[in-house]
Design an enzyme around this catalytic site. Structure first.
Site, PDB file in Angstrom:
ATOM      1  N   ASP A 211       0.861  -1.177   0.000  1.00 22.72           N
ATOM      2  CA  ASP A 211       0.000   0.000   0.000  1.00 22.72           C
ATOM      3  C   ASP A 211       0.904   1.235   0.000  1.00 22.72           C
ATOM      4  O   ASP A 211       2.102   1.143   0.298  1.00 22.72           O
ATOM      5  CB  ASP A 211      -0.881  -0.040   1.258  1.00 22.72           C
ATOM      6  CG  ASP A 211      -1.709   1.214   1.419  1.00 22.72           C
ATOM      7  OD1 ASP A 211      -2.454   1.560   0.492  1.00 22.72           O
ATOM      8  OD2 ASP A 211      -1.593   1.867   2.483  1.00 22.72           O
TER       9      ASP A 211
ATOM     10  N   ASP B 209      -0.220   5.301   0.792  1.00 23.98           N
ATOM     11  CA  ASP B 209      -0.447   6.310   1.824  1.00 23.98           C
ATOM     12  C   ASP B 209      -0.482   5.699   3.224  1.00 23.98           C
ATOM     13  O   ASP B 209      -1.283   4.805   3.511  1.00 23.98           O
ATOM     14  CB  ASP B 209      -1.759   7.055   1.565  1.00 23.98           C
ATOM     15  CG  ASP B 209      -1.708   7.884   0.283  1.00 23.98           C
ATOM     16  OD1 ASP B 209      -0.613   8.009  -0.282  1.00 23.98           O
ATOM     17  OD2 ASP B 209      -2.756   8.399  -0.136  1.00 23.98           O
TER      18      ASP B 209
ATOM     19  N   ASP C 242      -1.679  -0.473   6.039  1.00 22.58           N
ATOM     20  CA  ASP C 242      -1.904   0.180   7.333  1.00 22.58           C
ATOM     21  C   ASP C 242      -3.372   0.374   7.674  1.00 22.58           C
ATOM     22  O   ASP C 242      -3.694   0.848   8.756  1.00 22.58           O
ATOM     23  CB  ASP C 242      -1.236   1.557   7.331  1.00 22.58           C
ATOM     24  CG  ASP C 242      -1.974   2.549   6.432  1.00 22.58           C
ATOM     25  OD1 ASP C 242      -2.089   2.275   5.215  1.00 22.58           O
ATOM     26  OD2 ASP C 242      -2.464   3.571   6.947  1.00 22.58           O
TER      27      ASP C 242
END
Length: 260
Positions: free
Chosen positions: A11, A13, A199
């Site tokens: 991922d 961001d 996250d």
């Protein structure tokens, strides 16, 4: 070229990119080690091809595919950022085919200007322009209660359109998740061991499906629940947030894999 022993899916961001300044310099040591070993790093994000292509080039990952728009599509290696099919046009047609009272409840990026997208996302104006260059999915804001939302989702499903909630946006697509694309891309490389990093809750499917998952700490994000893979020992958590945590945990896992 020999198939790699493993492949990394990440991922962006809050994971490989810092939550506050979007920098990724702290992950350079791990990225350099992976590059030296010929390990593909596949960026997997809600970002569009137009957003990911320049970032992929900066990271010297043009030779790797990227998962874009939360798994609704793939940006092929060295591909032009504008290369895409007709998915987006089909999504917009499905929206316009809804009864007016339902259609009025959804305001997608295609219904907004660059300035309006910048306002609701907090993106700089130039980034908002790239975020609106969509190929496979349509994020937007839905206004209405849960009953209205159910009716909206059912009406789109009847046209083959899937609607998924991710944070504040409801995103429409013709299907596909990060986990689906991870399997598809891993198959191209001879089905090596998969490592996934994320996250946020929209990364859970990918983390659970990977052979090794890493949850990157994000004190500013939505808390991640304890995952099934954590109990089984397949998923671990970083102590540091963002690219610093990415670097630390990837280097540690790569060293462990080298000893097995």
């Amino acid at each position: 070229m020999t198939d790699p022993a493993y492949i990394v899916f990440s991922d962006l961001d809050g994971t490989l990119l810092d939550h506050h300044d979007y920098g990724w310099a702290a992950a350079l040591p791990a990225l350099s080690r992976l590059r030296a070993q010929g390990i593909p790093v596949v960026l997997a994000s809600s970002k569009t091809a137009a957003e990911i292509a320049p970032l992929r080039a900066e990271m010297r990952l043009q030779h790797c595919p990227a998962i874009i728009e939360n798994g609704a599509g793939i940006l092929e290696p060295h591909a032009d950022a504008d290369a895409a099919g007709d998915d987006y046009a089909r999504l917009r047609e499905a929206l316009e085919g809804l009864p007016p009272n339902l259609r009025a409840r959804f305001r997608g990026f295609g219904d907004m200007t660059d300035v309006q997208v910048a306002e609701i996302t907090g993106l700089p104006a130039a980034s908002a322009t790239l975020a609106r260059r969509r190929a496979f999915s349509e994020p937007g804001l839905f206004s209405g209660d849960s009953a209205a939302l159910d009716t909206f989702v059912d009406a789109l499903r009847a046209q083959g359109v899937r609607a998924r909630r991710g944070g504040r946006f409801l995103t429409l697509s013709l299907g596909g998740t990060k986990a689906d694309r991870m399997d598809e891309i891993a198959g191209r490389y001879g089905a090596p061991v998969t490592i996934a990093l994320g996250d946020a809750p929209n990364d859970i499917e990918m983390l659970e499906q990977a052979d090794h998952g890493i949850i990157i700490s994000n004190p500013d994000g939505t808390p991640m629940p304890v995952l099934t893979g954590e109990r089984a020992g397949r998923i671990r958590r970083s102590e540091k947030p963002g690219p610093g945590g990415w670097n630390e945990t990837v280097l540690r896992l790569v060293s462990e894999l080298a000893r097995t």
